[in-house]
Design a protein around this motif. Structure first.
Motif, short mmCIF file in Angstrom:
data_model
loop_
_atom_site.label_atom_id
_atom_site.label_comp_id
_atom_site.label_asym_id
_atom_site.label_seq_id
_atom_site.Cartn_x
_atom_site.Cartn_y
_atom_site.Cartn_z
N ARG A 145 0.87 -1.10 -0.04
CA ARG A 145 0.05 0.19 -0.09
C ARG A 145 0.77 1.08 0.10
NH1 ARG A 145 -5.20 0.37 1.30
NH2 ARG A 145 -4.98 -1.82 2.26
N ASN A 164 0.83 5.77 -1.36
CA ASN A 164 0.03 6.86 -1.76
C ASN A 164 0.34 7.06 -3.40
OD1 ASN A 164 -0.98 7.69 0.44
ND2 ASN A 164 0.88 8.86 1.14
N GLU A 174 -10.81 -5.02 0.18
CA GLU A 174 -10.23 -4.23 1.20
C GLU A 174 -9.70 -3.08 0.47
OE1 GLU A 174 -7.42 -6.67 2.88
OE2 GLU A 174 -8.83 -7.53 4.43
N ARG A 175 -9.06 -3.15 -0.51
CA ARG A 175 -8.67 -1.74 -1.18
C ARG A 175 -9.78 -0.98 -2.00
NH1 ARG A 175 -4.49 -5.65 -1.71
NH2 ARG A 175 -5.25 -6.61 -3.46
N THR A 198 -11.12 0.89 0.94
CA THR A 198 -10.47 2.10 1.35
C THR A 198 -10.48 3.20 0.42
OG1 THR A 198 -8.69 0.88 2.39
CG2 THR A 198 -7.95 2.94 1.68
N TYR A 199 -10.50 2.76 -1.06
CA TYR A 199 -10.70 3.81 -2.17
C TYR A 199 -12.21 4.71 -1.96
CZ TYR A 199 -11.55 5.62 -6.98
OH TYR A 199 -11.81 6.66 -7.94
N GLY A 201 -13.89 4.84 0.87
CA GLY A 201 -14.21 5.39 2.08
C GLY A 201 -15.13 4.52 3.05
N HIS A 220 -16.92 -7.68 7.77
CA HIS A 220 -16.95 -6.52 7.50
C HIS A 220 -18.37 -5.68 7.64
CE1 HIS A 220 -12.76 -5.40 6.68
NE2 HIS A 220 -12.62 -6.56 6.25
#
Length: 231
Positions: free
Chosen positions: A48, A50, A169-170, A173-174, A176, A213
């Protein structure tokens, strides 16, 4: 760190004779990074980080919406997003659209009008790229929000359940967060089959992931083409 699928796309672009500076501009990365990647035989494991915002990122939701509306012509969509400020080439757009085309073309995509945060749809796309004088199969994880039609796309080298979980999961995160329900086709990593009563048998590991989740698994209704017989 680039995704594995992006690594192979960069390799393919270079194999077709595209200059490093051109590839860097198209994928939104530094030429030094591209040159370093081209010197590798295999992609490194995902970590992970930025990620630099790509030139197409701001238009992906619009592109996905136009494809769902039935427009699969990259040139038409390219002309449309140019008027909205898109400055990269049609080639970059085609690379983004290519793994999405089989998903949309292989079945009639039903438009779900839902409340914000209610539902997301998930599917796999697959395509091939030139790699070491042969064809390599890649996959594209696609999640689209039912309300906003915002897309998350991630390229992978397989469609195993652990890969699917990582992509979720990603994507969370993307975006939110997570929607209340997630809708799936008969993906083998999610749907194992059905019991004698016709109820879905979910992959146990993935079902536990969903429970952890807090989202509900749903399966798409089988698509039935419209009856074209005259009355």
């Amino acid at each position: 760190m680039v995704m594995n699928g992006e690594f192979f796309v960069i390799k393919e672009m270079h194999a077709k004779g595209m200059y490093i500076t051109y590839i860097a501009k198209e994928v939104g990365r530094d030429p030094k990074t591209i040159r370093k990647l081209l010197g590798q035989n295999e992609p490194r494991r995902y970590q992970r980080s930025n990620r630099r915002i790509g030139k197409l990122d701001a238009y992906k939701a619009y592109v996905g919406q136009r494809m769902e509306d039935g427009c699969l012509n990259a040139v038409v969509i390219y002309d449309e997003i140019k008027t909205k400020g898109y400055i990269a080439s049609v080639t970059t757009l085609r690379y983004f659209m290519r793994p999405l085309n089989p998903i949309i073309s292989s079945k009639a995509t039903e438009r779900f009008e839902t409340e914000p945060g209610e539902q997301a749809q998930v599917d796999w796309g697959h395509f091939r790229v030139d790699w070491n004088q042969s064809q390599k199969r890649l996959y594209a994880f696609v999640m689209v929000l039912g309300y906003s039609r915002t897309l998350y796309v991630e390229y992978t080298e397989d469609e195993k359940v652990e890969t699917l979980i990582g992509c979720h999961e990603r994507a969370m995160t993307y975006f939110g967060g997570v929607t209340r329900t997630c809708l799936y086709d008969n993906m083998k990593t999610v749907v194992i089959g059905q019991d004698e009563q016709g109820e879905v048998i979910w992959n146990e590991r993935f079902a536990k992931f969903a429970t952890h989740h807090g989202f509900i698994l749903r399966r798409c209704k089988p698509y039935r083409p419209p009856d074209k017989r005259k009355s």
